[in-house]
Design a protein around this motif. Sequence first.
Motif, mmCIF file in Angstrom:
data_model
loop_
_atom_site.group_PDB
_atom_site.id
_atom_site.type_symbol
_atom_site.label_atom_id
_atom_site.label_comp_id
_atom_site.label_asym_id
_atom_site.label_seq_id
_atom_site.Cartn_x
_atom_site.Cartn_y
_atom_site.Cartn_z
ATOM 1 N N ASP A 121 4.389 -104.494 -86.772
ATOM 2 C CA ASP A 121 5.854 -104.433 -86.511
ATOM 3 C C ASP A 121 6.245 -102.943 -86.188
ATOM 4 O OD1 ASP A 121 8.839 -104.163 -87.022
ATOM 5 O OD2 ASP A 121 8.789 -105.846 -88.300
ATOM 6 N N PRO A 122 6.705 -102.598 -85.014
ATOM 7 C CA PRO A 122 6.763 -101.473 -84.683
ATOM 8 C C PRO A 122 7.934 -100.728 -85.127
ATOM 9 C CG PRO A 122 7.418 -102.766 -82.692
ATOM 10 C CD PRO A 122 6.720 -103.502 -83.719
ATOM 11 N N GLU A 123 9.251 -101.435 -85.556
ATOM 12 C CA GLU A 123 10.296 -100.967 -86.261
ATOM 13 C C GLU A 123 9.969 -100.512 -87.619
ATOM 14 O OE1 GLU A 123 14.361 -102.543 -84.858
ATOM 15 O OE2 GLU A 123 12.885 -104.078 -84.736
ATOM 16 N N VAL A 124 9.236 -101.217 -88.327
ATOM 17 C CA VAL A 124 8.862 -100.851 -89.721
ATOM 18 C C VAL A 124 8.063 -99.462 -89.639
ATOM 19 C CG1 VAL A 124 7.526 -101.642 -91.720
ATOM 20 C CG2 VAL A 124 9.237 -103.108 -90.599
ATOM 21 N N ASP A 125 7.088 -99.429 -88.586
ATOM 22 C CA ASP A 125 6.258 -98.470 -88.328
ATOM 23 C C ASP A 125 7.054 -97.193 -88.054
ATOM 24 O OD1 ASP A 125 3.432 -97.477 -88.167
ATOM 25 O OD2 ASP A 125 4.140 -97.034 -86.138
ATOM 26 N N ARG A 126 8.098 -97.338 -87.231
ATOM 27 C CA ARG A 126 9.036 -96.184 -87.117
ATOM 28 C C ARG A 126 9.645 -95.769 -88.412
ATOM 29 N NH1 ARG A 126 14.061 -96.125 -86.604
ATOM 30 N NH2 ARG A 126 14.141 -98.663 -86.294
ATOM 31 N N ILE A 127 10.157 -96.537 -89.398
ATOM 32 C CA ILE A 127 10.639 -96.279 -90.488
ATOM 33 C C ILE A 127 9.508 -95.510 -91.529
ATOM 34 C CG2 ILE A 127 11.725 -97.040 -92.638
ATOM 35 C CD1 ILE A 127 12.847 -99.319 -90.891
ATOM 36 N N LEU A 128 8.246 -95.776 -91.496
ATOM 37 C CA LEU A 128 7.236 -95.278 -92.248
ATOM 38 C C LEU A 128 6.954 -93.875 -91.667
ATOM 39 C CD1 LEU A 128 4.797 -98.458 -92.711
ATOM 40 C CD2 LEU A 128 6.190 -97.442 -94.351
ATOM 41 N N ARG A 129 6.876 -93.880 -90.417
ATOM 42 C CA ARG A 129 6.704 -92.457 -89.856
ATOM 43 C C ARG A 129 7.927 -91.449 -90.102
ATOM 44 N NH1 ARG A 129 5.290 -95.417 -85.112
ATOM 45 N NH2 ARG A 129 7.325 -94.814 -84.136
ATOM 46 N N GLU A 130 9.121 -92.065 -90.249
ATOM 47 C CA GLU A 130 10.269 -91.484 -90.812
ATOM 48 C C GLU A 130 10.128 -90.827 -92.196
ATOM 49 O OE1 GLU A 130 15.201 -91.836 -91.201
ATOM 50 O OE2 GLU A 130 14.031 -93.581 -90.322
ATOM 51 N N ALA A 131 9.606 -91.830 -92.979
ATOM 52 C CA ALA A 131 9.493 -91.454 -94.396
ATOM 53 C C ALA A 131 8.586 -90.524 -94.713
ATOM 54 C CB ALA A 131 9.152 -92.907 -95.154
ATOM 55 N N ASP A 132 7.246 -90.588 -93.665
ATOM 56 C CA ASP A 132 6.640 -89.450 -94.062
ATOM 57 C C ASP A 132 7.245 -88.042 -93.584
ATOM 58 O OD1 ASP A 132 4.549 -90.928 -95.009
ATOM 59 O OD2 ASP A 132 3.713 -91.407 -92.929
ATOM 60 N N GLU A 133 7.872 -88.045 -92.608
ATOM 61 C CA GLU A 133 8.577 -86.727 -92.259
ATOM 62 C C GLU A 133 9.400 -86.158 -93.534
ATOM 63 O OE1 GLU A 133 7.961 -84.736 -89.808
ATOM 64 O OE2 GLU A 133 6.705 -86.104 -88.623
ATOM 65 N N VAL A 134 10.188 -87.111 -93.822
ATOM 66 C CA VAL A 134 11.125 -86.966 -95.041
ATOM 67 C C VAL A 134 10.533 -86.254 -96.174
ATOM 68 C CG1 VAL A 134 12.910 -87.981 -96.485
ATOM 69 C CG2 VAL A 134 13.113 -88.306 -94.260
ATOM 70 N N ALA A 135 9.338 -87.336 -96.671
ATOM 71 C CA ALA A 135 8.668 -86.880 -97.728
ATOM 72 C C ALA A 135 7.833 -85.686 -97.744
ATOM 73 C CB ALA A 135 7.437 -87.923 -98.065
ATOM 74 N N ALA A 136 7.629 -84.748 -96.424
ATOM 75 C CA ALA A 136 6.923 -83.738 -96.205
ATOM 76 C C ALA A 136 8.093 -82.481 -96.675
ATOM 77 C CB ALA A 136 6.684 -83.432 -94.790
ATOM 78 N N ASP A 137 9.452 -82.835 -96.207
ATOM 79 C CA ASP A 137 10.406 -82.172 -96.476
ATOM 80 C C ASP A 137 10.735 -81.880 -97.994
ATOM 81 O OD1 ASP A 137 11.019 -81.296 -93.829
ATOM 82 O OD2 ASP A 137 12.700 -82.749 -93.597
ATOM 83 N N ARG A 138 10.611 -83.317 -98.609
ATOM 84 C CA ARG A 138 10.834 -83.431 -100.116
ATOM 85 C C ARG A 138 9.709 -82.590 -100.967
ATOM 86 N NH1 ARG A 138 14.999 -84.468 -98.293
ATOM 87 N NH2 ARG A 138 16.195 -86.840 -98.320
ATOM 88 N N VAL A 139 8.437 -82.661 -100.529
ATOM 89 C CA VAL A 139 7.322 -82.216 -101.253
ATOM 90 C C VAL A 139 7.499 -80.554 -101.101
ATOM 91 C CG1 VAL A 139 5.007 -81.698 -101.306
ATOM 92 C CG2 VAL A 139 5.713 -84.068 -100.929
ATOM 93 N N LEU A 140 7.675 -80.401 -99.917
ATOM 94 C CA LEU A 140 7.972 -78.602 -99.800
ATOM 95 C C LEU A 140 9.010 -78.020 -100.550
ATOM 96 C CD1 LEU A 140 7.310 -78.202 -95.947
ATOM 97 C CD2 LEU A 140 5.731 -77.861 -97.645
ATOM 98 N N GLU A 141 10.188 -78.861 -100.740
ATOM 99 C CA GLU A 141 11.339 -78.415 -101.402
ATOM 100 C C GLU A 141 10.491 -78.337 -102.878
ATOM 101 O OE1 GLU A 141 16.079 -79.485 -102.399
ATOM 102 O OE2 GLU A 141 14.893 -80.445 -100.787
ATOM 103 N N ALA A 142 10.254 -79.585 -103.415
ATOM 104 C CA ALA A 142 9.901 -79.567 -104.866
ATOM 105 C C ALA A 142 8.763 -78.678 -105.245
ATOM 106 C CB ALA A 142 9.243 -81.216 -104.787
ATOM 107 N N ALA A 143 7.913 -78.228 -104.383
ATOM 108 C CA ALA A 143 6.788 -77.315 -104.642
ATOM 109 C C ALA A 143 7.398 -75.895 -104.189
ATOM 110 C CB ALA A 143 5.502 -77.532 -103.774
ATOM 111 N N LEU A 144 8.797 -75.660 -103.912
ATOM 112 C CA LEU A 144 9.461 -74.214 -103.938
ATOM 113 C C LEU A 144 8.515 -73.634 -102.615
ATOM 114 C CD1 LEU A 144 9.167 -73.346 -107.813
ATOM 115 C CD2 LEU A 144 10.966 -74.355 -106.377
ATOM 116 N N MET A 145 8.231 -74.252 -101.558
ATOM 117 C CA MET A 145 7.577 -73.883 -100.608
ATOM 118 C C MET A 145 8.566 -74.009 -99.310
ATOM 119 S SD MET A 145 3.773 -75.171 -101.604
ATOM 120 C CE MET A 145 3.003 -74.301 -100.088
ATOM 121 N N THR A 146 9.696 -74.056 -99.344
ATOM 122 C CA THR A 146 10.305 -74.074 -98.067
ATOM 123 C C THR A 146 10.455 -73.247 -97.139
ATOM 124 O OG1 THR A 146 12.473 -73.583 -99.277
ATOM 125 C CG2 THR A 146 12.106 -76.080 -99.213
ATOM 126 N N GLY A 147 10.168 -72.150 -97.717
ATOM 127 C CA GLY A 147 10.132 -70.915 -96.754
ATOM 128 C C GLY A 147 8.690 -70.600 -96.135
#
Length: 219
Positions: A121-147
């Motif tokens: 399912d390419p549309e679900v795959d696109r959502i999962l890729r989006e989720a990974d990008e968002v998760a990367a931002d969230r992890v950096l923020e949680a780890a106090l590493m946004t800078g």
Amino acid sequence: MSSGSRTKRRRLEPEERRAEILAAARRLFGDGSYASVSTSDIAKAAGVARPLINHYFGDKRELYLEVVRQMVIVPAPVVENLPDTTMEHRLTIGVGHWLDVVERNRRAWLTAIGHEAVGRDPEVDRILREADEVAADRVLEAALMTGVTEGREQLRAMIRSYGGMLRAASREWLVRGSLDREELRIFLTGSILHLLKVTYPELLAGKLAAGDGDSRPPV
């Protein structure tokens, strides 16, 4: 009483109504499959008229994709509400919150990530890729590493890869039963901390060794 209930439902705000439909769809898709669930089933479970589903989501397909998106994309408040404490503590809380959500929505989570395993399912795959990008931002923020700037793209790539491992590990817990919740918590927390505190600095050290050697990895 039924008349009173209907009146109460009509007074719900649009976002509340939308949330009710999503909750009903999440339950039904988790219990069955995309093909076995109809918009009429969802409307009945949510206590709404079928046209409201079209009003809020367009059609069953768009509603299903929104259920998947809701299950796999980490919402901003999860990180915004973390206490002002250490990286270790914040990430431990974050992993625990993720486990809570997956445990409460076990079937819907497995349905959401099921397409990833078969890649159909390419549309679900696109959502999962989006989720990974968002998760990367969230992890950096949680780890106090946004800078972080040095090696940022490589760091984000490693965190995205961690997201894929996280989904695979959830199957070990929920499907195979080879890990229990506490074992999975220790594994996921330890893995992300090792990535950020050991693997990432080693990557930077390697880049410095290949460069001019004047810079220093961030502490």
